[in-house]
Design a protein around this motif. Structure first.
Motif, PDB file in Angstrom:
ATOM      1  N   THR A 102      58.318  45.985 -41.599  1.00 32.78           N
ATOM      2  CA  THR A 102      56.749  46.601 -41.465  1.00 32.78           C
ATOM      3  C   THR A 102      56.423  47.638 -40.683  1.00 32.78           C
ATOM      4  O   THR A 102      55.778  48.688 -41.488  1.00 32.78           O
ATOM      5  N   GLN A 103      57.103  47.764 -39.720  1.00 32.80           N
ATOM      6  CA  GLN A 103      57.111  48.811 -38.506  1.00 32.80           C
ATOM      7  C   GLN A 103      57.589  50.236 -39.290  1.00 32.80           C
ATOM      8  O   GLN A 103      57.014  51.312 -39.331  1.00 32.80           O
ATOM      9  N   ALA A 104      58.993  49.877 -39.744  1.00 29.93           N
ATOM     10  CA  ALA A 104      59.761  51.228 -40.634  1.00 29.93           C
ATOM     11  C   ALA A 104      58.947  51.675 -41.390  1.00 29.93           C
ATOM     12  O   ALA A 104      58.866  53.131 -41.825  1.00 29.93           O
ATOM     13  N   ARG A 105      58.336  50.860 -42.432  1.00 28.04           N
ATOM     14  CA  ARG A 105      57.787  51.437 -43.680  1.00 28.04           C
ATOM     15  C   ARG A 105      55.991  51.631 -43.779  1.00 28.04           C
ATOM     16  O   ARG A 105      55.986  52.681 -44.219  1.00 28.04           O
ATOM     17  N   TYR A 106      55.583  51.068 -42.604  1.00 30.52           N
ATOM     18  CA  TYR A 106      54.158  51.296 -42.682  1.00 30.52           C
ATOM     19  C   TYR A 106      53.362  52.213 -41.448  1.00 30.52           C
ATOM     20  O   TYR A 106      52.556  52.749 -41.081  1.00 30.52           O
ATOM     21  N   VAL A 107      54.416  52.248 -40.262  1.00 30.13           N
ATOM     22  CA  VAL A 107      53.772  52.601 -38.866  1.00 30.13           C
ATOM     23  C   VAL A 107      54.720  53.754 -38.617  1.00 30.13           C
ATOM     24  O   VAL A 107      54.019  54.845 -37.942  1.00 30.13           O
ATOM     25  N   LEU A 108      55.894  53.849 -38.428  1.00 32.17           N
ATOM     26  CA  LEU A 108      56.871  54.926 -38.158  1.00 32.17           C
ATOM     27  C   LEU A 108      56.613  56.305 -38.668  1.00 32.17           C
ATOM     28  O   LEU A 108      56.827  57.377 -38.230  1.00 32.17           O
ATOM     29  N   PRO A 109      56.238  56.422 -40.124  1.00 33.47           N
ATOM     30  CA  PRO A 109      56.494  57.687 -40.826  1.00 33.47           C
ATOM     31  C   PRO A 109      55.516  58.713 -40.203  1.00 33.47           C
ATOM     32  O   PRO A 109      56.321  59.865 -40.097  1.00 33.47           O
ATOM     33  N   THR A 110      54.510  58.570 -39.935  1.00 31.44           N
ATOM     34  CA  THR A 110      53.483  59.305 -39.491  1.00 31.44           C
ATOM     35  C   THR A 110      53.819  59.934 -38.048  1.00 31.44           C
ATOM     36  O   THR A 110      54.051  61.222 -37.658  1.00 31.44           O
ATOM     37  N   PRO A 111      54.346  58.853 -36.864  1.00 37.21           N
ATOM     38  CA  PRO A 111      54.770  59.575 -35.813  1.00 37.21           C
ATOM     39  C   PRO A 111      56.399  60.219 -35.932  1.00 37.21           C
ATOM     40  O   PRO A 111      56.666  61.243 -35.056  1.00 37.21           O
ATOM     41  N   VAL A 112      57.197  59.655 -36.693  1.00 34.31           N
ATOM     42  CA  VAL A 112      58.260  60.392 -36.907  1.00 34.31           C
ATOM     43  C   VAL A 112      58.272  61.741 -37.482  1.00 34.31           C
ATOM     44  O   VAL A 112      58.776  62.713 -36.948  1.00 34.31           O
ATOM     45  N   ALA A 113      57.104  61.922 -38.560  1.00 37.85           N
ATOM     46  CA  ALA A 113      57.049  63.293 -38.934  1.00 37.85           C
ATOM     47  C   ALA A 113      56.538  64.170 -37.964  1.00 37.85           C
ATOM     48  O   ALA A 113      56.793  65.477 -37.630  1.00 37.85           O
ATOM     49  N   ALA A 114      55.711  63.739 -36.950  1.00 38.02           N
ATOM     50  CA  ALA A 114      55.250  64.513 -35.798  1.00 38.02           C
ATOM     51  C   ALA A 114      56.196  64.887 -34.850  1.00 38.02           C
ATOM     52  O   ALA A 114      55.997  66.089 -34.448  1.00 38.02           O
ATOM     53  N   LEU A 115      57.162  63.910 -34.811  1.00 37.40           N
ATOM     54  CA  LEU A 115      58.421  64.284 -33.802  1.00 37.40           C
ATOM     55  C   LEU A 115      59.138  65.457 -34.170  1.00 37.40           C
ATOM     56  O   LEU A 115      59.562  66.352 -33.585  1.00 37.40           O
ATOM     57  N   ARG A 116      59.271  65.166 -35.455  1.00 32.06           N
ATOM     58  CA  ARG A 116      60.103  66.289 -36.107  1.00 32.06           C
ATOM     59  C   ARG A 116      59.569  67.741 -36.057  1.00 32.06           C
ATOM     60  O   ARG A 116      60.239  68.704 -36.174  1.00 32.06           O
ATOM     61  N   THR A 117      58.329  67.676 -36.348  1.00 37.54           N
ATOM     62  CA  THR A 117      57.675  68.928 -36.062  1.00 37.54           C
ATOM     63  C   THR A 117      57.702  69.539 -34.890  1.00 37.54           C
ATOM     64  O   THR A 117      57.846  70.745 -34.484  1.00 37.54           O
ATOM     65  N   ARG A 118      57.540  68.524 -34.021  1.00 31.74           N
ATOM     66  CA  ARG A 118      57.514  69.078 -32.392  1.00 31.74           C
ATOM     67  C   ARG A 118      58.761  69.493 -32.063  1.00 31.74           C
ATOM     68  O   ARG A 118      59.230  70.288 -31.201  1.00 31.74           O
ATOM     69  N   TYR A 119      59.977  68.660 -32.407  1.00 42.12           N
ATOM     70  CA  TYR A 119      61.256  68.805 -32.068  1.00 42.12           C
ATOM     71  C   TYR A 119      62.151  69.042 -33.287  1.00 42.12           C
ATOM     72  O   TYR A 119      62.849  68.183 -33.601  1.00 42.12           O
ATOM     73  N   PRO A 120      62.181  70.117 -33.931  1.00 44.78           N
ATOM     74  CA  PRO A 120      62.719  70.160 -35.247  1.00 44.78           C
ATOM     75  C   PRO A 120      64.417  70.109 -35.066  1.00 44.78           C
ATOM     76  O   PRO A 120      65.223  69.921 -36.122  1.00 44.78           O
ATOM     77  N   LYS A 121      64.814  70.217 -34.156  1.00 38.91           N
ATOM     78  CA  LYS A 121      66.394  70.164 -33.583  1.00 38.91           C
ATOM     79  C   LYS A 121      66.776  68.707 -33.494  1.00 38.91           C
ATOM     80  O   LYS A 121      67.854  68.342 -32.986  1.00 38.91           O
TER      81      LYS A 121
END
Length: 321
Positions: A102-121
């Motif tokens: 549930t966390q992986a499917r519904y909660v994590l996508p937005t913060p993971v995408a935001a982290l990748r934007t902030r830390y692309p490496k």
């Protein structure tokens, strides 16, 4: 003595003293592991394991103390690696996250995408499992951060903090009689065949406790770990679903005119608290703190730092999970 010996002893204890499984896990030979453990015991002057023939039978009393020291040593070795990575590659590396479905499917996508934007490496490695598996992955250093609603507070070697609060909803086909009821009762729900989470997932313990308190015996005809699976069987008419509210938030099936109707039932089952967890004593890299704050503005870096140093008690979850 050396780190290889420590790792062999640690893994043997984790694998219930099965040296065959230990060798597979560490990609080495069983005789090599046996020899290394014997050499360590000889150097220390104590038996870490009691044996029957060549088989390990149990951990001895001095062995328990040795294992405790080895856990500390290996944790600090992992910390040294992270410190080196942090300062040699300030904005690069891999963030390993363990979470329930549930966390992986519904909660994590937005913060993971935001982290990748902030830390692309920074690459993200996402592991899914039961709450117990999430906890174990953190303890085994397979993940730096874990997220679940159930169980995490039961492990003394984890630092846990509340991340956000959520509630359950009931989902029914649009033509179902309960779809016309705005405020459901436990009695109405208990009278239906039910489809919900497996008892160890996603606040199911709160659901069971609410029925038990009212001395109701619900009929769970199907249990799953995946909210989408639950909704699929509800659409097929197998029963009434009870899912986490985030599982219906952006689902077109539950939007006006969709196949399913969602009704809030937080007044019946109470609030649930999703928590994040770290291994006690672990060194956290900068982007781990950033990710935690992306998950919730209630998790600023200073709060996590204090909790990791043991200077502030973990805040209790309001649901007691």
């Amino acid at each position: 003595m050396n780190l290889h010996q420590f790792r062999f002893v640690q893994e043997a204890a984790r694998r219930n003293l099965n040296l065959t499984e230990t060798a597979k896990a560490l990609h080495t030979s069983q005789p090599g592991i046996s020899k290394a453990i014997l050499e360590l015991e000889e150097e220390l002057g104590v038996d870490i394991f009691a044996r029957h023939g060549k088989r390990l039978r149990r951990v001895t009393e001095p062995g328990r103390q040795v294992l405790t020291s080895i856990e500390i040593i290996m944790r600090e070795v992992a910390n040294l690696r992270r410190i080196g990575e942090d300062y040699s590659r300030q904005e690069a590396g891999t963030l390993s996250i363990a979470a329930t479905h549930t966390q992986a499917r519904y909660v994590l996508p937005t913060p993971v995408a935001a982290l990748r934007t902030r830390y692309p490496k920074v690459a993200v490695s996402l592991h899914q499992g039961t709450p117990e598996q999430v906890a174990q992955m953190i303890l085994d250093d397979s993940a730096e951060i874990g997220m679940a609603t159930e169980r995490l507070t039961q492990y003394d070697d984890l630092v846990t903090l509340p991340c956000y609060e959520w509630r359950h909803v009931v989902v029914v086909p649009a033509a179902h009689p309960l779809a016309r009821v705005e405020r459901l009762t436990l009695e109405q729900i208990a009278a239906e065949p039910l489809i919900s989470y497996h008892p160890s997932f996603t606040g199911r313990s709160k659901i069971d406790a609410a029925f038990e308190q009212r001395q109701l015996k619900p009929n769970f005809v199907l249990e799953a770990i995946d909210s989408d699976v639950i909704k699929t069987y509800v659409r097929l008419g197998l029963g009434v679903g009870i899912v986490a509210e985030m599982a219906v938030a952006d689902d077109p099936l539950c939007a006006p005119g969709g196949d399913l109707i969602a009704r809030p039932v937080g007044h019946l089952f109470g609030p649930n608290v999703a928590r994040i967890a770290f291994k006690r004593g672990a060194y956290l890299r900068n982007f781990v703190y950033t990710f935690a704050e992306l998950l919730s503005d209630q998790l600023p870096p200073p709060l996590i730092e204090r909790a990791m140093r043991g200077l502030a008690a973990d805040r209790p979850a309001s649901d007691g999970l």
